[in-house]
Write an enzyme that holds these catalytic residues in place. Structure first.
Site, PDB file in Angstrom:
ATOM      1  CG  HIS A 206       5.295   3.298 -25.911  1.00 36.47           C
ATOM      2  ND1 HIS A 206       6.300   3.580 -25.016  1.00 36.47           N
ATOM      3  CD2 HIS A 206       4.151   3.300 -25.184  1.00 36.47           C
ATOM      4  CE1 HIS A 206       5.793   3.738 -23.813  1.00 36.47           C
ATOM      5  NE2 HIS A 206       4.484   3.568 -23.875  1.00 36.47           N
TER       6      HIS A 206
ATOM      7  CG  ASP B 260       8.820   4.495 -27.417  1.00 34.21           C
ATOM      8  OD1 ASP B 260       8.275   5.598 -27.310  1.00 34.21           O
ATOM      9  OD2 ASP B 260       8.654   3.549 -26.616  1.00 34.21           O
TER      10      ASP B 260
HETATM   11  C1  XUL Z   1       3.357   5.765 -17.995  1.00 37.59           C
HETATM   12  C2  XUL Z   1       3.947   4.427 -18.108  1.00 37.59           C
HETATM   13  C3  XUL Z   1       4.119   3.917 -19.497  1.00 37.59           C
HETATM   14  C4  XUL Z   1       3.878   2.446 -19.635  1.00 37.59           C
HETATM   15  C5  XUL Z   1       3.914   1.962 -21.051  1.00 37.59           C
HETATM   16  O1  XUL Z   1       3.159   6.173 -16.700  1.00 37.59           O
HETATM   17  O2  XUL Z   1       4.297   3.822 -17.138  1.00 37.59           O
HETATM   18  O3  XUL Z   1       5.399   4.257 -19.922  1.00 37.59           O
HETATM   19  O4  XUL Z   1       4.814   1.719 -18.905  1.00 37.59           O
HETATM   20  O5  XUL Z   1       2.989   2.594 -21.857  1.00 37.59           O
END
Ligand code: XUL
Ligand code: CO
Length: 437
Positions: A100, A103
């Site tokens: 993300h 992150d």
């Molecule tokens: C949350 C989840 C996230 C997504 C990316 O449950 O799975 O980490 O994979 O936003």
């Protein structure tokens, strides 16, 4: 250069009889399965958020494994974190990572500052990718942590929040393209509702689709040729998430004409939260032409939330790898370990042991799924079960030529039909024999 995981060697394949916990028993990257090296079948990815960021907090307690990487300064810590990430991937032999925006670089006071931070850290990531030979599997935007998204992002009641989310996605997509990522994920963190009493569902769904359409248009205009993914999840953090499960998302994508650009990123723990098996979600994605990528983890069926455990359940993994093999393998997707060691597994070594457990389980699952497919008896049974659809009547129905009146004539002439056995118990036993010898 600072070593962030001292005492952890590069993890090597030692075979199933080794007693060394820091070794692979089944994952031999170069070993051929169905004519292809294991590493190309599995395309393992590290999740930046769990592995590099999350410190093991839960609703009742603070972190049990600090991840400051030797600095209290947020940006210096982010730079060190990037170095640590590549050391970890290198030691584990993992080729891809997923991130993300927040992150990799901490959010600044303003959007402009956050973007400048992303520019700086992505330069560093790019040079580390070249140095270590690593790639981005997919990128995404964190549209759920900041309080501004408390009511949703693409489904926010406030148009200014929608604009903020759009701007954040624009930058995250640019970062993904800059880093050579072939995937961009939409996980609807807060795209849902807590109560219908305050919710305009129709507008929220339309707006979510509008946002996705803008992102596709912009992505294609800046040279993103990869896949967009939606990652279904039925609940958590909201009571009801719009991207409930594979079936709901496929319907949504088709309804809004987004099906050409989107595929699914199926997560095991999200499948079970929706009351489905992991394989069910993957089967539906594959049969509908939406098979894309996978978030590899597992939940605990006795708990109603997303525990994101490293996957070790072989039945689930064999089911998953069966679908991957039948899909002809991944094209741009892969197996992202959206997984974390338990809060009480509080050492750096536990992170490595988690990855080793998951990678070994998927390597073994790949071998077993291939064995079952090569054996052919399971597939032949299914083929035989539907044999009548190959006959005249079956063909006419499949071609859309048969009418209700014709079927009635056929039924009237028959008396009754004797149906065969589904032989579930036999198949379950055969599966055990094939898996365990
Ligand atoms: C949350 C989840 C996230 C997504 C990316 O449950 O799975 O980490 O994979 O936003
Ligand atoms: Co996920």
């Amino acid at each position: 250069m600072t070593e962030f995981y001292p005492g952890i060697p590069r993890i090597a394949f030692e075979g199933k009889d080794t007693d060394n916990p820091l070794a692979f028993r089944y994952y031999d990257p170069d070993a051929l399965v169905a004519g292809k090296p294991m590493r190309d079948h599995l395309r393992f990815a590290m999740s930046y958020w769990h592995t590099m960021v999350a410190e093991g907090t839960d609703m009742f307690g603070s972190g049990t494994l600090k991840k400051k990487y030797g600095s209290a300064d947020a940006m210096e810590s982010a730079r060190n974190k990037a170095q640590a990430a590549f050391e970890l991937m290198d030691k584990l032999g993992i080729e891809f990572y997923c991130f993300h925006d927040r992150d990799i670089a901490p959010e600044g006071e303003t959007l402009a500052e956050s973007n400048a931070r992303l520019d700086e850290i992505s330069d560093l990531l790019l040079s580390l990718q070249k140095q270590y030979g690593k790639k981005v599997l997919w990128g995404t935007a964190n549209l759920f942590s900041n309080p501004r998204y408390a009511h949703g992002a693409g489904t926010a009641p406030d148009v200014d929040v929608f604009a903020f989310a759009a701007a954040q996605i624009k930058k995250a997509l640019e970062m993904t393209v800059k880093l050579g990522g072939q995937g961009y994920v939409f996980w609807g963190g807060r795209e849902g509702y807590e109560t219908l009493l305050n919710t305009n569902m129709g507008l929220e769904l339309d707006n979510l689709a509008r946002l996705m359409r803008m992102v596709v248009e912009y992505g294609r205009s800046i040279g993103f040729t990869g896949d967009f993914y939606v990652e279904p999840k039925p609940k958590e953090p909201t009571k009801h998430q719009y991207d409930f499960d594979a079936a709901t998302v496929i319907g949504f994508l088709r309804h809004y004409g987004l099906d050409k650009d989107f595929r699914l990123n199926v997560e095991a723990n999200h499948a079970t939260l929706a009351g489905h098996t992991f394989q069910h979600e993957l089967r539906l994605a594959r049969e509908s032409g939406f098979f894309g990528s996978i978030d590899a983890n597992q939940g605990d069926l006795l708990l109603g939330w997303d525990t994101d455990q490293f996957p070790t359940n072989l039945y689930d993994i064999v089911g998953c790898m069966t679908e991957v093999l039948k899909a002809g393998g991944f094209t741009r997707g892969g197996l992202n370990f959206d997984a974390k060691a338990r809060r009480a597994s509080n050492t750096q070594e536990d992170i490595f042991l988690g990855y080793i457990a998951g990678m070994d389980a998927f390597a073994l699952g790949l071998v077993l799924a291939d064995r079952i497919l090569q054996d052919g008896r399971m597939d032949r049974f299914v083929e035989e079960r539907y044999r009548s659809w190959q006959g005249d009547l079956g063909r006419r129905i499949r071609n859309g030529e048969a009418t209700l009146a014709e079927l009635e004539r056929h039924a009237l002439a028959m008396g009754d039909v004797a149906v065969g056995s589904g032989r579930q118990e036999f198949l379950e036993s055969l599966q055990n024999r094939l898996m365990f010898g």
